[in-house]
Design a protein around this motif. Structure first.
Motif, PDB file in Angstrom:
ATOM      1  N   ARG A 178      26.430  32.699  67.822  1.00  0.00           N
ATOM      2  CA  ARG A 178      25.466  33.905  67.933  1.00  0.00           C
ATOM      3  C   ARG A 178      24.721  34.171  69.087  1.00  0.00           C
ATOM      4  O   ARG A 178      24.597  33.311  69.840  1.00  0.00           O
ATOM      5  N   THR A 179      23.737  35.174  68.846  1.00  0.00           N
ATOM      6  CA  THR A 179      23.008  35.276  69.948  1.00  0.00           C
ATOM      7  C   THR A 179      21.899  34.256  70.258  1.00  0.00           C
ATOM      8  O   THR A 179      21.464  33.747  69.123  1.00  0.00           O
ATOM      9  N   ALA A 180      21.089  34.103  71.170  1.00  0.00           N
ATOM     10  CA  ALA A 180      20.129  33.133  71.262  1.00  0.00           C
ATOM     11  C   ALA A 180      18.947  33.571  70.314  1.00  0.00           C
ATOM     12  O   ALA A 180      18.407  32.532  69.550  1.00  0.00           O
ATOM     13  N   GLY A 181      18.552  34.846  69.999  1.00  0.00           N
ATOM     14  CA  GLY A 181      17.528  35.076  69.002  1.00  0.00           C
ATOM     15  C   GLY A 181      17.981  34.586  67.713  1.00  0.00           C
ATOM     16  O   GLY A 181      17.100  34.136  66.797  1.00  0.00           O
ATOM     17  N   GLU A 182      19.214  35.071  67.298  1.00  0.00           N
ATOM     18  CA  GLU A 182      19.717  34.678  66.009  1.00  0.00           C
ATOM     19  C   GLU A 182      19.636  33.003  65.688  1.00  0.00           C
ATOM     20  O   GLU A 182      19.518  32.587  64.664  1.00  0.00           O
ATOM     21  N   LEU A 183      20.125  32.336  66.734  1.00  0.00           N
ATOM     22  CA  LEU A 183      20.367  30.689  66.615  1.00  0.00           C
ATOM     23  C   LEU A 183      18.506  30.373  66.644  1.00  0.00           C
ATOM     24  O   LEU A 183      18.415  29.464  65.832  1.00  0.00           O
ATOM     25  N   VAL A 184      17.758  31.065  67.376  1.00  0.00           N
ATOM     26  CA  VAL A 184      16.476  30.342  67.352  1.00  0.00           C
ATOM     27  C   VAL A 184      16.000  30.806  65.734  1.00  0.00           C
ATOM     28  O   VAL A 184      15.256  29.648  65.288  1.00  0.00           O
ATOM     29  N   ASP A 185      16.071  31.850  65.325  1.00  0.00           N
ATOM     30  CA  ASP A 185      15.636  31.928  64.093  1.00  0.00           C
ATOM     31  C   ASP A 185      16.310  31.215  62.906  1.00  0.00           C
ATOM     32  O   ASP A 185      15.704  30.799  61.979  1.00  0.00           O
ATOM     33  N   ALA A 186      17.560  30.969  63.275  1.00  0.00           N
ATOM     34  CA  ALA A 186      18.396  30.020  62.195  1.00  0.00           C
ATOM     35  C   ALA A 186      17.700  28.530  62.290  1.00  0.00           C
ATOM     36  O   ALA A 186      17.646  28.045  61.146  1.00  0.00           O
ATOM     37  N   VAL A 187      17.279  28.346  63.302  1.00  0.00           N
ATOM     38  CA  VAL A 187      16.672  27.063  63.501  1.00  0.00           C
ATOM     39  C   VAL A 187      15.383  27.046  62.683  1.00  0.00           C
ATOM     40  O   VAL A 187      15.057  26.133  61.857  1.00  0.00           O
ATOM     41  N   GLU A 188      14.432  27.835  62.798  1.00  0.00           N
ATOM     42  CA  GLU A 188      13.258  28.076  62.086  1.00  0.00           C
ATOM     43  C   GLU A 188      13.464  27.930  60.541  1.00  0.00           C
ATOM     44  O   GLU A 188      12.830  27.540  59.921  1.00  0.00           O
ATOM     45  N   ASP A 189      14.520  28.746  60.051  1.00  0.00           N
ATOM     46  CA  ASP A 189      14.830  29.035  58.975  1.00  0.00           C
ATOM     47  C   ASP A 189      15.471  27.448  58.235  1.00  0.00           C
ATOM     48  O   ASP A 189      14.912  27.381  56.892  1.00  0.00           O
ATOM     49  N   LEU A 190      15.912  26.703  58.952  1.00  0.00           N
ATOM     50  CA  LEU A 190      16.569  25.575  58.421  1.00  0.00           C
ATOM     51  C   LEU A 190      15.325  24.500  58.349  1.00  0.00           C
ATOM     52  O   LEU A 190      15.266  23.705  57.471  1.00  0.00           O
ATOM     53  N   CYS A 191      14.375  24.696  59.531  1.00  0.00           N
ATOM     54  CA  CYS A 191      13.077  23.955  59.220  1.00  0.00           C
ATOM     55  C   CYS A 191      12.414  24.082  57.886  1.00  0.00           C
ATOM     56  O   CYS A 191      11.726  23.214  57.281  1.00  0.00           O
ATOM     57  N   ALA A 192      12.231  25.460  57.732  1.00  0.00           N
ATOM     58  CA  ALA A 192      11.622  25.983  56.450  1.00  0.00           C
ATOM     59  C   ALA A 192      12.368  25.305  55.145  1.00  0.00           C
ATOM     60  O   ALA A 192      11.737  24.969  54.189  1.00  0.00           O
ATOM     61  N   GLN A 193      13.750  25.221  55.182  1.00  0.00           N
ATOM     62  CA  GLN A 193      14.353  24.818  54.210  1.00  0.00           C
ATOM     63  C   GLN A 193      14.260  23.385  53.920  1.00  0.00           C
ATOM     64  O   GLN A 193      14.321  23.042  52.617  1.00  0.00           O
ATOM     65  N   VAL A 194      14.428  22.597  55.030  1.00  0.00           N
ATOM     66  CA  VAL A 194      13.895  21.113  54.925  1.00  0.00           C
ATOM     67  C   VAL A 194      12.657  20.846  53.911  1.00  0.00           C
ATOM     68  O   VAL A 194      12.554  20.413  53.207  1.00  0.00           O
ATOM     69  N   ARG A 195      11.648  21.719  54.506  1.00  0.00           N
ATOM     70  CA  ARG A 195      10.150  21.432  53.694  1.00  0.00           C
ATOM     71  C   ARG A 195      10.354  21.885  52.352  1.00  0.00           C
ATOM     72  O   ARG A 195       9.476  21.635  51.654  1.00  0.00           O
ATOM     73  N   ALA A 196      11.303  22.927  51.866  1.00  0.00           N
ATOM     74  CA  ALA A 196      11.629  23.350  50.733  1.00  0.00           C
ATOM     75  C   ALA A 196      12.286  22.468  49.927  1.00  0.00           C
ATOM     76  O   ALA A 196      12.724  22.601  48.636  1.00  0.00           O
ATOM     77  N   ALA A 197      12.843  21.186  50.646  1.00  0.00           N
ATOM     78  CA  ALA A 197      13.577  20.211  49.991  1.00  0.00           C
ATOM     79  C   ALA A 197      14.909  20.539  49.544  1.00  0.00           C
ATOM     80  O   ALA A 197      15.705  19.982  48.608  1.00  0.00           O
ATOM     81  N   ARG A 198      15.628  21.789  50.344  1.00  0.00           N
ATOM     82  CA  ARG A 198      16.922  22.217  50.084  1.00  0.00           C
ATOM     83  C   ARG A 198      18.007  21.426  50.991  1.00  0.00           C
ATOM     84  O   ARG A 198      18.520  21.855  52.000  1.00  0.00           O
ATOM     85  N   LEU A 199      18.084  20.053  50.762  1.00  0.00           N
ATOM     86  CA  LEU A 199      18.926  19.311  51.752  1.00  0.00           C
ATOM     87  C   LEU A 199      20.123  19.563  51.811  1.00  0.00           C
ATOM     88  O   LEU A 199      20.699  19.597  52.769  1.00  0.00           O
ATOM     89  N   HIS A 200      20.827  19.836  50.608  1.00  0.00           N
ATOM     90  CA  HIS A 200      22.426  20.368  50.733  1.00  0.00           C
ATOM     91  C   HIS A 200      22.822  21.489  51.650  1.00  0.00           C
ATOM     92  O   HIS A 200      23.643  21.422  52.470  1.00  0.00           O
TER      93      HIS A 200
END
Length: 394
Positions: free
Chosen positions: A106-128
């Motif tokens: 994916r593009t650099a921007g898409e990957l950076v956004d995806a990282v932020e999204d996963l950080c948020a999902q960890v805090r939302a306890a969506r481990l799977h």
């Protein structure tokens, strides 16, 4: 009556003590707990608290997981999380192999956004969901960092490794979590980012908090502060420094250094007053509420349970508080209530933690041991407690 079953932390302590050729009296002399306390834990009449287990592991010179039985493979298999561990391990192992020309990313921007999204999902306890998405993200970011290196991409890769650490810690794969921290340090160095380097020292310190080596943990906290530029008074640097103080507070509490713990809390609160709500800065949940939560934890770790419960009742969790942090608060509160004999309140707190964040609660050793304690001290086992015990795997 003692809890039935032959697969609990007390039994594991008994087995390892015997392998070390120690009597109960000899082991008790090596830990800051009484002989009576140890005998009750070994027979299942008292739950093995996290700090007790860490003290025993340190005395026996073994990993805490040998005593807790982590990772809890049966439950992980039921939740289909165990099958996601190997891909994460393999993704982190390609870090030094350079670019993969055959890989379309994916593009650099898409990957950076995806990282932020996963950080948020960890805090939302969506481990799977996070564990499933993480390997591809790490592999793509690694390739792109080698292909077109930039500070932004190295920072994003460091954050992805941080997420790998967060997930593997929560489900009990501490060896893999250690690898993730090494990779975080590797990427942070290439990003020339002192805040990321300091965050790595913070998480390394928590390893020694878990393992009972508080002197090393406190040195790592000091090392984290030293990494930061003293002239940097940005919100980011202040939030990271404040979080380091919070780590230092609980390590000091475990080390029975009440004065140092209080000093760390005071410093963290001063930082929080300057940065306000910094919960999204590196997803550390730093802010005034988190300082209060750690102040409660300090009292709990020093076994001042009346103080801890009073503080717990005074805390008002904001709606913006991360789900994972919210569930941790209720797990801690449940332990305090159990220690004070407030069984109904303790069970209610555990159910609140479970509803908020099922996966982290199920794999948290303190939640498991609190359930064990409630089963023991309850005159009868209500259906809600029996359900909880079966759910965590007792």
């Amino acid at each position: 009556m003692p809890i039935s079953g032959d697969d609990h932390t007390g039994i594991h302590i008994k087995e390892q003590r015997r392998l070390a050729r120690l009597t109960q009296r000899e082991l008790a002399d090596r830990i800051p707990y009484s002989y009576s306390w140890l005998t009750q834990v070994e027979c299942g009449a008292r739950p093995a608290s996290v700090d007790f287990t860490a003290a025993v592991a340190r005395a026996l010179r073994i990993d805490v997981t040998v005593l807790t039985g982590q990772p809890y493979v049966t439950q992980l298999q039921e939740d289909r999380l165990a099958e996601l561990i190997r891909p994460i391990r393999e993704a982190m192992d390609v870090y030094d192999l350079g670019d993969d020309p055959a890989l379309t990313t994916r593009t650099a921007g898409e990957l950076v956004d995806a990282v932020e999204d996963l950080c948020a999902q960890v805090r939302a306890a969506r481990l799977h969901a996070v564990a499933a998405a993480l390997p591809d993200l790490i592999i793509e970011l690694t390739a792109l960092c080698w292909r077109t290196p930039s500070t932004e991409l190295w920072r994003a890769l460091a954050a992805a490794y941080r997420t790998a650490h967060d997930v593997t810690v929560k489900i009990g794969y501490f060896d893999l979590a250690g690898v993730a921290l090494d990779r975080l340090g590797w990427a942070a160095e290439r990003a020339s980012d002192p805040c990321l380097a300091a965050i790595r020292q913070y998480f390394r310190a928590l390893v020694y908090f878990r393992e009972g080596e508080y002197a090393i943990g406190r040195r790592l906290i000091r090392s984290g502060h030293a990494v930061l530029d003293p002239g940097d008074q940005s919100r980011e640097a202040l939030a990271v420094a404040g979080q380091l103080h919070l780590g230092g507070s609980v390590l000091s509490a475990r080390a029975a250094d009440r004065s140092a713990a209080a000093d760390h809390i005071a410093s963290a609160r001063e930082h929080a007053s300057r940065v306000g709500d910094a919960s999204r800065i590196h997803w550390l949940s730093f802010g005034d509420t988190n300082v209060s939560l750690h102040e409660m934890s300090v009292a709990m770790e020093m076994r001042r349970y009346d103080d801890a419960l009073r503080q717990a009742k005074a805390i008002r969790l904001p709606a913006s508080m991360a789900t994972s942090r919210r569930s941790h608060y209720y797990i801690d509160r449940a332990r305090v209530e159990m220690e004070l004999g407030h069984t109904e309140a303790s069970l209610k707190s555990l159910w609140t933690a479970r509803r908020a964040a099922p996966e982290p609660t199920r794999y948290h050793p303190q939640a498991r041991e609190t359930v064990r304690g409630l089963v023991h001290i309850s005159r009868r086992t209500p259906e809600t407690l029996g359900n909880m015990a079966a759910w965590v795997g007792l």
